[in-house]
Every structure is written in structure tokens, then in C-alpha cells.
Design a protein around this motif. Sequence first.
Motif, PDB file in Angstrom:
ATOM      1  N   ILE A  10     -23.447 -30.166   2.331  1.00 45.22           N
ATOM      2  CA  ILE A  10     -22.614 -28.996   2.677  1.00 45.22           C
ATOM      3  C   ILE A  10     -22.386 -28.244   1.408  1.00 45.22           C
ATOM      4  CG2 ILE A  10     -20.462 -27.807   3.541  1.00 45.22           C
ATOM      5  CD1 ILE A  10     -20.404 -30.233   5.680  1.00 45.22           C
ATOM      6  N   CYS A  27     -20.422 -31.402  -0.731  1.00 46.30           N
ATOM      7  CA  CYS A  27     -20.508 -32.909  -0.481  1.00 46.30           C
ATOM      8  C   CYS A  27     -22.134 -33.111  -0.133  1.00 46.30           C
ATOM      9  CB  CYS A  27     -19.553 -33.560   0.794  1.00 46.30           C
ATOM     10  SG  CYS A  27     -19.288 -32.416   2.016  1.00 46.30           S
ATOM     11  N   LEU A 104     -21.973 -30.231  11.606  1.00 43.95           N
ATOM     12  CA  LEU A 104     -21.370 -30.651  10.291  1.00 43.95           C
ATOM     13  C   LEU A 104     -20.815 -29.487   9.844  1.00 43.95           C
ATOM     14  CD1 LEU A 104     -24.171 -32.787   8.750  1.00 43.95           C
ATOM     15  CD2 LEU A 104     -21.943 -33.792   9.678  1.00 43.95           C
ATOM     16  N   PHE A 108     -16.857 -29.478   9.260  1.00 47.21           N
ATOM     17  CA  PHE A 108     -16.212 -29.518   8.133  1.00 47.21           C
ATOM     18  C   PHE A 108     -15.175 -28.306   7.807  1.00 47.21           C
ATOM     19  CE2 PHE A 108     -16.655 -27.729   3.736  1.00 47.21           C
ATOM     20  CZ  PHE A 108     -16.268 -28.918   2.987  1.00 47.21           C
ATOM     21  N   ASN A 112     -11.185 -28.373   7.294  1.00 52.98           N
ATOM     22  CA  ASN A 112     -10.683 -28.034   6.146  1.00 52.98           C
ATOM     23  C   ASN A 112      -9.966 -26.543   6.496  1.00 52.98           C
ATOM     24  OD1 ASN A 112     -11.235 -29.938   3.805  1.00 52.98           O
ATOM     25  ND2 ASN A 112     -13.324 -29.617   5.092  1.00 52.98           N
ATOM     26  N   TRP A 116     -12.173 -24.083   1.093  1.00 55.99           N
ATOM     27  CA  TRP A 116     -12.767 -25.142   0.312  1.00 55.99           C
ATOM     28  C   TRP A 116     -12.484 -25.335  -1.217  1.00 55.99           C
ATOM     29  CZ3 TRP A 116     -14.761 -23.928   4.992  1.00 55.99           C
ATOM     30  CH2 TRP A 116     -15.451 -22.691   5.175  1.00 55.99           C
ATOM     31  N   PHE A 127     -15.963 -35.765   2.888  1.00 56.85           N
ATOM     32  CA  PHE A 127     -16.129 -35.515   3.999  1.00 56.85           C
ATOM     33  C   PHE A 127     -17.010 -36.714   4.765  1.00 56.85           C
ATOM     34  CE2 PHE A 127     -18.576 -32.862   7.475  1.00 56.85           C
ATOM     35  CZ  PHE A 127     -17.708 -32.830   8.288  1.00 56.85           C
ATOM     36  N   LEU A 130     -20.387 -36.963   6.711  1.00 57.83           N
ATOM     37  CA  LEU A 130     -21.809 -36.334   6.390  1.00 57.83           C
ATOM     38  C   LEU A 130     -22.270 -37.750   5.959  1.00 57.83           C
ATOM     39  CD1 LEU A 130     -22.948 -33.777   5.259  1.00 57.83           C
ATOM     40  CD2 LEU A 130     -22.528 -34.712   3.080  1.00 57.83           C
TER      41      LEU A 130
END
Length: 213
Positions: A10, A27, A104, A108, A112, A116, A127, A130
Amino acid sequence: SRMKIHALSISRWKHADASIKEPVHLCYAVDVSQLSFFQRGTVKEITALVLRTCVAKTNPGDYQRLEHEGNYIYIICRHNGISGVCITDSEYPQRVAFAIITKLLDDFTEANNGKWSEDKNDNCMSFPDLEQALVKYQDPAEADKITKIQRELEETKQVRCTRDGENASVKHLVQVLYNTIDAVLARGEKLDDLIDKSDSLSLQVRVEHRARW
């Protein structure tokens, strides 16, 4: 050969800090289970560069599949500033790869609250999903379960994809751009040249890469 996922990431392509010119991997995870201890660092560094290159060459809103040396790199670039990437071998089903990335990115973003890190360093966010996905979805049948969830979406949004002048119903709702990595780089540039010139790779990795190719 068994179908395989090599890496997931990501990555943030939109930065608050204008001095950051390249995507940052919030990540990323690389499957190094088949590699010797001494190869692992090299493969991780080169994979990070490949992921960065692919994200940089995908426009916001696009779904893209890039081919390189028998592997496929699937990218979804979202308008909210992040992209998801999945690198697989050529046997792994495309619809499943895009389904994994979609899940994902959704998870994600939700975990969050749509915010981010603006850090310039890779792996600046945790994370665990992942790393788990990299193991779990080596079996496409596992990943296939998440594609079922998306089918409801498809029923409400029957989008047709035009490719080579023919209409074809698509599973992932959007037109996928097909390319090779070298085709999307600047004219005359090659991925191997980028690896040789990259400041982000250690000297050892560049030397090993030259020796190997």
C-alpha cells in the motif's frame, strides 16, 4: 508450477510534502520464503523499487497490469492518494489479484479513518493484514471468497469493458490497462537502468543485480 504472490504494498502517491517526488510504501511485504538469507535483502530492495516505479506510472483512478519477465504487477491507484499493488506470477488469476488489492485498500483506509502518515520512509505504518494476506492468498481459492463479496457490486454496476474494439463483460468493473514495465518508462529507459542509477538501493544490491543479469 504453483500460482504465487510475490509481493503486496500500500503506497502513498500524493504527498503533503512537495519535496517528496516518488511514491512511498506505507507498508509492503515481500515473500522471501524460497530465498536464501543472503538473497533476501537484495530481493526486498529491488522489489520496493519495482513497486515504486509501477505506482508512479499509474494514473489516479486507473487499474493497470504491467508485465515484467513473466510476472504481473497489478496496480489500483485511488484518488484519495494511495495505491495498492500485487505482484504475482503469470498463473495467478487477475480478478483475484485485483480483489485482494481492493480489500486491502478498503480495510487499510477504514482502519486509519482515511488518514495516513506523511513520512518519507517506507514501511512507516503498521498494517498486519498485509503480511497475513501475503501468506493466506497464496491459495487463490482463499482469495476467491473475497471476490464473491464483490459480485453483488457487479450486479448493481454492470460495466462493460471495450478492448480491441469488442465489448467484453468484466469482473472488476473497470477497464484494465495492459502494458510492460519498460513500455511505461520514459522513452529509452529500462528497469535495469533504473536499478543501476537508483540512489535508494545500496551499492551491494546494485553490484549483485549487475552480476545476476
